[in-house]
Design a protein around this motif. Structure first.
Motif, PDB file in Angstrom:
ATOM      1  N   VAL A 113       0.565  -1.163   0.035  1.00 53.94           N
ATOM      2  CA  VAL A 113       0.098   0.087   0.057  1.00 53.94           C
ATOM      3  C   VAL A 113       0.993   1.083   0.052  1.00 53.94           C
ATOM      4  N   LEU A 114       0.342   2.276  -1.026  1.00 60.09           N
ATOM      5  CA  LEU A 114       1.383   3.412  -1.083  1.00 60.09           C
ATOM      6  C   LEU A 114       0.414   4.424  -0.818  1.00 60.09           C
ATOM      7  N   GLU A 115       0.710   5.154   0.428  1.00 62.02           N
ATOM      8  CA  GLU A 115      -0.359   6.269   0.800  1.00 62.02           C
ATOM      9  C   GLU A 115       0.458   7.641   0.930  1.00 62.02           C
TER      10      GLU A 115
ATOM     11  N   VAL B 219     -12.952   3.696  -7.287  1.00 62.07           N
ATOM     12  CA  VAL B 219     -13.224   4.851  -6.766  1.00 62.07           C
ATOM     13  C   VAL B 219     -15.138   5.117  -6.538  1.00 62.07           C
ATOM     14  N   THR B 220     -15.303   5.812  -5.445  1.00 66.52           N
ATOM     15  CA  THR B 220     -16.800   5.645  -5.134  1.00 66.52           C
ATOM     16  C   THR B 220     -17.083   6.737  -4.242  1.00 66.52           C
ATOM     17  N   HIS B 221     -18.368   7.346  -4.462  1.00 66.07           N
ATOM     18  CA  HIS B 221     -19.166   7.905  -3.310  1.00 66.07           C
ATOM     19  C   HIS B 221     -19.609   6.881  -2.500  1.00 66.07           C
ATOM     20  N   SER B 222     -20.187   7.220  -1.602  1.00 59.68           N
ATOM     21  CA  SER B 222     -21.022   5.963  -0.561  1.00 59.68           C
ATOM     22  C   SER B 222     -19.869   5.221  -0.265  1.00 59.68           C
ATOM     23  N   GLY B 223     -18.709   5.427  -0.305  1.00 59.76           N
ATOM     24  CA  GLY B 223     -17.442   4.588   0.041  1.00 59.76           C
ATOM     25  C   GLY B 223     -17.348   3.806   1.201  1.00 59.76           C
ATOM     26  N   VAL B 224     -17.958   4.561   2.386  1.00 55.92           N
ATOM     27  CA  VAL B 224     -18.046   3.751   3.335  1.00 55.92           C
ATOM     28  C   VAL B 224     -19.014   2.689   3.531  1.00 55.92           C
ATOM     29  N   THR B 225     -20.277   2.798   2.794  1.00 56.44           N
ATOM     30  CA  THR B 225     -21.132   1.688   2.842  1.00 56.44           C
ATOM     31  C   THR B 225     -20.732   0.591   1.762  1.00 56.44           C
TER      32      THR B 225
ATOM     33  N   ASN C 148      -6.075   1.715  -8.212  1.00 53.94           N
ATOM     34  CA  ASN C 148      -6.024   3.074  -7.536  1.00 53.94           C
ATOM     35  C   ASN C 148      -7.085   3.189  -6.950  1.00 53.94           C
ATOM     36  N   CYS C 149      -6.881   3.737  -5.629  1.00 53.92           N
ATOM     37  CA  CYS C 149      -8.044   3.964  -4.563  1.00 53.92           C
ATOM     38  C   CYS C 149      -7.668   5.249  -4.075  1.00 53.92           C
ATOM     39  N   THR C 150      -7.378   6.178  -5.019  1.00 56.08           N
ATOM     40  CA  THR C 150      -7.073   7.756  -4.412  1.00 56.08           C
ATOM     41  C   THR C 150      -8.398   8.562  -4.418  1.00 56.08           C
ATOM     42  N   GLY C 151      -9.450   7.942  -4.394  1.00 55.60           N
ATOM     43  CA  GLY C 151     -10.897   8.733  -4.169  1.00 55.60           C
ATOM     44  C   GLY C 151     -10.690  10.217  -5.062  1.00 55.60           C
TER      45      GLY C 151
ATOM     46  N   GLY D  52      -0.338  10.492   2.252  1.00 53.74           N
ATOM     47  CA  GLY D  52      -0.277  11.018   3.634  1.00 53.74           C
ATOM     48  C   GLY D  52      -0.356  10.036   4.692  1.00 53.74           C
ATOM     49  N   ARG D  53      -1.272  10.005   5.674  1.00 49.23           N
ATOM     50  CA  ARG D  53      -1.116   9.069   6.551  1.00 49.23           C
ATOM     51  C   ARG D  53      -2.386   8.220   6.144  1.00 49.23           C
ATOM     52  N   VAL D  54      -2.550   6.991   6.843  1.00 49.99           N
ATOM     53  CA  VAL D  54      -3.741   6.189   6.767  1.00 49.99           C
ATOM     54  C   VAL D  54      -4.965   6.674   7.058  1.00 49.99           C
TER      55      VAL D  54
ATOM     56  N   ALA E 170      -7.694  11.322   4.640  1.00 49.26           N
ATOM     57  CA  ALA E 170      -8.093  12.161   3.899  1.00 49.26           C
ATOM     58  C   ALA E 170      -9.994  12.007   3.992  1.00 49.26           C
ATOM     59  N   THR E 171     -10.470  11.871   2.840  1.00 44.22           N
ATOM     60  CA  THR E 171     -12.033  11.767   2.974  1.00 44.22           C
ATOM     61  C   THR E 171     -12.680  10.890   3.882  1.00 44.22           C
ATOM     62  N   SER E 172     -11.979   9.743   4.003  1.00 44.69           N
ATOM     63  CA  SER E 172     -12.713   8.816   4.901  1.00 44.69           C
ATOM     64  C   SER E 172     -12.616   9.365   6.374  1.00 44.69           C
TER      65      SER E 172
ATOM     66  N   PHE F  10       3.271   8.472   3.660  1.00 41.35           N
ATOM     67  CA  PHE F  10       3.906   9.620   2.998  1.00 41.35           C
ATOM     68  C   PHE F  10       4.680   9.097   1.964  1.00 41.35           C
ATOM     69  N   ALA F  11       4.094   8.205   1.108  1.00 35.36           N
ATOM     70  CA  ALA F  11       4.610   7.898  -0.160  1.00 35.36           C
ATOM     71  C   ALA F  11       3.710   7.925  -1.280  1.00 35.36           C
ATOM     72  N   ARG F  12       3.739   9.305  -1.936  1.00 34.25           N
ATOM     73  CA  ARG F  12       3.091   9.547  -3.129  1.00 34.25           C
ATOM     74  C   ARG F  12       3.468   9.167  -4.221  1.00 34.25           C
ATOM     75  N   VAL F  13       2.550   8.391  -5.030  1.00 36.25           N
ATOM     76  CA  VAL F  13       2.876   8.031  -6.158  1.00 36.25           C
ATOM     77  C   VAL F  13       2.626   8.845  -7.066  1.00 36.25           C
ATOM     78  N   THR F  14       3.867   9.154  -8.019  1.00 40.95           N
ATOM     79  CA  THR F  14       4.111  10.010  -9.050  1.00 40.95           C
ATOM     80  C   THR F  14       3.895   9.301 -10.547  1.00 40.95           C
TER      81      THR F  14
HETATM   82  C1  FAD Z   1     -19.040  15.021   4.258  1.00 35.42           C
HETATM   83  C2  FAD Z   1     -19.164  13.634   3.473  1.00 35.42           C
HETATM   84  C3  FAD Z   1     -20.355  12.928   4.134  1.00 35.42           C
HETATM   85  C4  FAD Z   1     -20.105  11.314   3.805  1.00 35.42           C
HETATM   86  N1  FAD Z   1     -21.217  10.584   3.963  1.00 35.42           N
HETATM   87  C5  FAD Z   1     -20.945   9.614   3.711  1.00 35.42           C
HETATM   88  C6  FAD Z   1     -22.172   8.237   4.283  1.00 35.42           C
HETATM   89  O1  FAD Z   1     -22.986   8.695   5.167  1.00 35.42           O
HETATM   90  N2  FAD Z   1     -22.045   7.102   3.880  1.00 35.42           N
HETATM   91  C7  FAD Z   1     -20.965   6.636   2.699  1.00 35.42           C
HETATM   92  O2  FAD Z   1     -21.143   5.578   2.638  1.00 35.42           O
HETATM   93  N3  FAD Z   1     -20.178   7.680   2.539  1.00 35.42           N
HETATM   94  C8  FAD Z   1     -20.080   8.579   2.700  1.00 35.42           C
HETATM   95  N4  FAD Z   1     -19.252   9.755   2.286  1.00 35.42           N
HETATM   96  C9  FAD Z   1     -18.431   9.248   1.054  1.00 35.42           C
HETATM   97  C10 FAD Z   1     -17.280   8.392   1.608  1.00 35.42           C
HETATM   98  O3  FAD Z   1     -16.653   8.953   2.918  1.00 35.42           O
HETATM   99  C11 FAD Z   1     -16.192   8.505   0.558  1.00 35.42           C
HETATM  100  O4  FAD Z   1     -16.774   7.655  -0.413  1.00 35.42           O
HETATM  101  C12 FAD Z   1     -15.033   7.570   1.116  1.00 35.42           C
HETATM  102  O5  FAD Z   1     -14.458   7.929   2.261  1.00 35.42           O
HETATM  103  C13 FAD Z   1     -13.887   7.431   0.026  1.00 35.42           C
HETATM  104  O6  FAD Z   1     -13.050   6.683   0.257  1.00 35.42           O
HETATM  105  P1  FAD Z   1     -11.496   6.582  -0.410  1.00 35.42           P
HETATM  106  O7  FAD Z   1     -10.682   5.756   0.193  1.00 35.42           O
HETATM  107  O8  FAD Z   1     -11.938   6.470  -1.843  1.00 35.42           O
HETATM  108  O9  FAD Z   1     -11.075   8.097  -0.409  1.00 35.42           O
HETATM  109  P2  FAD Z   1     -10.082   8.722   0.873  1.00 35.42           P
HETATM  110  O10 FAD Z   1     -10.179   8.497   2.130  1.00 35.42           O
HETATM  111  O11 FAD Z   1      -9.668  10.312   0.445  1.00 35.42           O
HETATM  112  O12 FAD Z   1      -8.568   8.049   0.397  1.00 35.42           O
HETATM  113  C14 FAD Z   1      -7.852   8.270  -0.655  1.00 35.42           C
HETATM  114  C15 FAD Z   1      -6.373   8.321  -0.318  1.00 35.42           C
HETATM  115  O13 FAD Z   1      -5.655   8.130  -1.371  1.00 35.42           O
HETATM  116  C16 FAD Z   1      -4.406   9.009  -1.037  1.00 35.42           C
HETATM  117  N5  FAD Z   1      -3.812   9.394  -2.342  1.00 35.42           N
HETATM  118  C17 FAD Z   1      -4.232  10.404  -3.239  1.00 35.42           C
HETATM  119  N6  FAD Z   1      -3.380  10.327  -4.306  1.00 35.42           N
HETATM  120  C18 FAD Z   1      -2.222   9.702  -4.099  1.00 35.42           C
HETATM  121  C19 FAD Z   1      -0.897   9.205  -4.744  1.00 35.42           C
HETATM  122  N7  FAD Z   1      -0.824   9.949  -5.581  1.00 35.42           N
HETATM  123  N8  FAD Z   1      -0.407   8.318  -4.051  1.00 35.42           N
HETATM  124  C20 FAD Z   1      -0.593   7.813  -2.851  1.00 35.42           C
HETATM  125  N9  FAD Z   1      -1.573   8.145  -2.254  1.00 35.42           N
HETATM  126  C21 FAD Z   1      -2.466   8.961  -2.876  1.00 35.42           C
HETATM  127  C22 FAD Z   1      -4.977  10.270  -0.250  1.00 35.42           C
HETATM  128  O14 FAD Z   1      -3.896  10.623   0.516  1.00 35.42           O
HETATM  129  C23 FAD Z   1      -5.990   9.406   0.426  1.00 35.42           C
HETATM  130  O15 FAD Z   1      -5.574   8.942   1.752  1.00 35.42           O
HETATM  131  C24 FAD Z   1     -19.333  11.035   2.666  1.00 35.42           C
HETATM  132  C25 FAD Z   1     -18.292  12.054   2.225  1.00 35.42           C
HETATM  133  C26 FAD Z   1     -18.151  13.096   2.854  1.00 35.42           C
HETATM  134  C27 FAD Z   1     -17.073  14.155   2.399  1.00 35.42           C
END
Ligand code: FAD
Length: 378
Positions: free
Chosen positions: A28-30, A329-335, A201-204, A32-34, A37-39, A170-174
């Protein structure tokens, strides 16, 4: 098989855990920190209510089930709170859509029932029943909420300790590099190179970026704002959804507040002060539902990007033009994440395609007609 997972939010942590469990050598390459971000700034409500069309609803329901199934792997799931949700609408103009959604969810077999005001008062004595209009009150017992940072921590710990995965913060993929149409390597900002048979690619909210030879996907992300109270002596257990307001407990007596109309005031993911207009709006609305909040001010506001693929739906599958380059990549990612992680691992590591992801493949963004037109026909 060597799988590099880029990003360690709830999606990347799920994919990493499931790929490692399926037998891959996972790195896993992240950037920032685990889970930094959005999660970590998510309302994190596990639900499928209002999710349309059917394929997207099914994906969310599969995610809700997968959250429960993680108990098999972990015994206890201290990050998951299946508390149920309670919902009502005060505005007359919102009633028809609300009633139609109730009917649709019930017809699709979703856990939902009407409850009386008396039952609500018994379940949640902190709620100001007098402030609720005359409309019906819906109860969704199967819904819950997640502590995403804890979820990521537990799944990544298990990926490392049980299955030998490596996690680099703290390993940003370029750059992702290909040769002969296949993914071969991933490079980080400090020049380190990781050999890869597959890259997920799970960069949200960063998934639009081109990384070396690899395209991103188009996003239409929005901004989300959450307000947090200090600990308050309430016994609230359920999530509450009233008009455009969402309220839930966030542990230790803190209450989390979200309001769609507050999100709509934001033009960027900028920090907000606790004396901002947005803070006042969140608190005013929440106090009408929970009068005990009259005694406190907000302790924090947090703002972040909501990752939306351009048509609003999940994007999961191999990217066109580069074998082994996979997007998740998805919204509703927690679900959705615990299911998405399993499905991705089946496809990437076990070579078993998932029909449940067929509607959500990335190639829809690189074809005509437009993905929005295709989804609205579904
Ligand atoms: C206010 C709010 C409310 C929400 N409510 C809900 C809800 O009620 N239910 C629900 O299911 N979902 C909800 N969501 C959506 C849900 O939170 C997201 O879909 C989910 O957190 C996305 O997770 P992720 O892992 O894709 O993104 P992130 O948590 O953002 O993780 C992506 C990671 O990729 C890393 N990254 C980016 N570029 C690079 C790179 N080049 N190299 C290495 N690492 C990189 C980032 O640092 C980050 O840590 C909500 C979102 C928000 C903002």
């Amino acid at each position: 098989m060597r799988v590099v997972v880029i990003g360690s939010g709830i999606v990347g942590s799920s994919v990493a855990y499931e790929c490692a469990k399926a037998g891959a050598k996972v790195t896993v390459l992240e950037a920032g920190r685990v889970a930094g971000a959005t999660s970590s700034i998510s309302f994190a409500w596990t639900n499928a209510t209002t999710k349309q069309p059917r394929a997207y609803y099914d994906l969310n329901v599969a995610g809700m089930r997968a959250h429960l199934e993680l108990r098999r792997d972990f015994g206890a799931t201290p990050w998951f709170n299946q508390t149920g949700s309670i919902e009502w609408r005060n505005r007359a103009e919102d009633q028809p859509a609300y009633l139609e959604n109730f009917r649709q969810m019930r017809d699709w077999g979703y856990g939902v029932a009407w409850i009386s005001r008396k039952t609500l008062a018994e379940m949640e004595p902190d709620v100001n029943i007098a402030g609720i209009g005359d409309g019906p009150i819906a109860y969704f017992p199967e819904e819950g909420w997640v502590d995403p940072a804890l979820y990521c921590a537990w799944l990544l710990r298990a990926a490392k300790s049980r299955y030998g995965a490596e996690v680099h913060e703290f390993a940003r993929v370029t750059a992702i590099k290909e040769a002969g149409g296949r993914v071969r390597q991933v490079q980080t900002a400090d020049g380190t190179v990781f050999a890869a048979d597959a890259v997920v690619n799970c960069t949200g909210g960063w998934a639009e970026a081109r990384l070396g030879d690899a395209h991103g996907i188009p996003l239409a992300s929005t901004i989300g704002v959450l307000g947090f109270t200090p600990p308050v002596a309430l016994t609230l257990r359920s999530q509450l959804h009233a008009d455009d307001l969402d309220i839930r407990p966030d542990g230790a007596g803190r209450i989390m507040i979200h309001k769609i109309s507050v999100d709509a005031t934001m033009t960027g993911a900028v920090p907000l002060a606790t004396d901002s207009a947005q803070a006042a709006d969140l608190l005013r609305a929440a106090r009408e539902v929970l009068p005990a909040l009259q005694a406190v001010e907000l302790e924090a506001l947090r703002t972040t990007v909501r990752p939306y693929p351009a048509d609003g739906f999940t994007c999961a599958g191999e990217m066109p033009g580069m074998q082994g380059h996979y997007m998740a990549v998805t919204h509703s990612g927690v679900t959705i994440s615990p299911y998405l992680g399993r499905a991705v691992a089946d496809e990437v590591v076990r070579g078993e395609p998932h029909a449940s992801l067929d509607t959500f493949r990335p190639d829809r963004f690189f074809q005509k007609p437009s993905p929005v037109a295709r989804m609205s026909e579904a």
